[in-house]
Design an enzyme around this catalytic site. Structure first.
Site, mmCIF file in Angstrom:
data_model
loop_
_atom_site.group_PDB
_atom_site.id
_atom_site.type_symbol
_atom_site.label_atom_id
_atom_site.label_comp_id
_atom_site.label_asym_id
_atom_site.label_seq_id
_atom_site.Cartn_x
_atom_site.Cartn_y
_atom_site.Cartn_z
ATOM 1 N N HIS A 50 0.842 -1.201 0.000
ATOM 2 C CA HIS A 50 0.000 0.000 0.000
ATOM 3 C C HIS A 50 0.874 1.246 0.000
ATOM 4 O O HIS A 50 2.057 1.189 0.326
ATOM 5 C CB HIS A 50 -0.916 0.000 1.225
ATOM 6 C CG HIS A 50 -0.161 -0.007 2.528
ATOM 7 N ND1 HIS A 50 0.167 -1.165 3.192
ATOM 8 C CD2 HIS A 50 0.355 1.016 3.264
ATOM 9 C CE1 HIS A 50 0.855 -0.868 4.286
ATOM 10 N NE2 HIS A 50 0.987 0.442 4.363
ATOM 11 N N HIS A 56 5.753 5.440 -1.412
ATOM 12 C CA HIS A 56 6.496 4.207 -1.652
ATOM 13 C C HIS A 56 5.646 3.020 -1.239
ATOM 14 O O HIS A 56 4.641 3.157 -0.540
ATOM 15 C CB HIS A 56 7.808 4.198 -0.852
ATOM 16 C CG HIS A 56 7.590 4.123 0.631
ATOM 17 N ND1 HIS A 56 7.262 5.233 1.380
ATOM 18 C CD2 HIS A 56 7.623 3.071 1.498
ATOM 19 C CE1 HIS A 56 7.121 4.869 2.648
ATOM 20 N NE2 HIS A 56 7.322 3.567 2.745
#
Length: 213
Positions: free
Chosen positions: A55, A138
């Protein structure tokens, strides 16, 4: 099963660790997972995150009282309905503190940062305080074992040239985790998720970026 684990199962927790995030679609995760296959074989001691848990965190709220979580749902649902889905891509890799391996996020980063700012404003509007961490887009892929300062960097070097296909972010996720509640790996579950709608940003051109910023 240990006694404390049975107690934790029988007694609902008073708090839950919560964050708000975007998730890549399955095709994007599969694309990156194929690139990671050699690393899975050569570095089995890395603590690899489950692919279904990948995620992009927009706001980390930490431990919240269970009764507070429903207050977040109406404003986040409204925000998601009004937000345009930013066009993103997975690209490159790197490490945090030599031990945390990540994949970088590319594409409509202005849209991504704007969405994160709106999410954080909505959370504060619910009276929920949280640590204002800078957004560094990220995916966390794995963590090296304590004392291992080389494996994450070796894998990141091999992924440096990776460039995934672009995809429009589909849903805004309100996520809870079991962090700190057991001795096993951290697992995540959607508390709620809402489709992103409104203005179509999916035609924006994906611009190369070095990684999290």
């Amino acid at each position: 099963m240990r006694y404390e684990d049975r107690v934790n199962e029988q007694t609902p927790p008073a708090t839950v660790r919560v964050f708000i995030a975007l998730a890549p679609p399955d095709r994007a995760k599969d694309e990156l997972a194929r690139e990671l296959r050699p690393a899975y074989r050569t570095h089995p001691d890395m603590r690899w995150n489950r692919i279904e848990d990948w995620h992009i965190t927009l706001a980390f709220l930490g431990e919240l009282p269970v009764g507070t979580v429903p207050l977040l749902c109406p404003p986040l649902a409204g925000l998601a309905a009004a937000a345009g889905p930013p066009l993103l891509a997975l690209r490159g890799s790197g490490t945090f503190d030599e031990r945390v391996l990540w994949s970088g996020i590319d594409g409509d980063l202005d849209g991504l940062h704007g969405l994160a700012a709106d999410v954080r404003t909505a959370v504060r509007g619910c009276g929920v305080s949280f640590e204002e961490r800078p957004l560094r887009p990220h995916l966390t892929l794995a963590r090296a074992r304590r004392g291992d300062r080389s494996s994450a960097g070796e894998i990141a070097e091999g992924l440096a040239a990776f460039s995934g296909q672009p995809w429009p972010a589909g849903r805004l996720h309100l996520v809870g985790s079991n962090a700190g509640r057991s001795s096993g790996p951290i697992h995540y579950r959607d508390i709620m998720a809402w489709p992103l709608g409104g203005e179509d940003r999916t035609r924006n051109q994906v611009r190369p970026q070095a990684g999290p910023r």
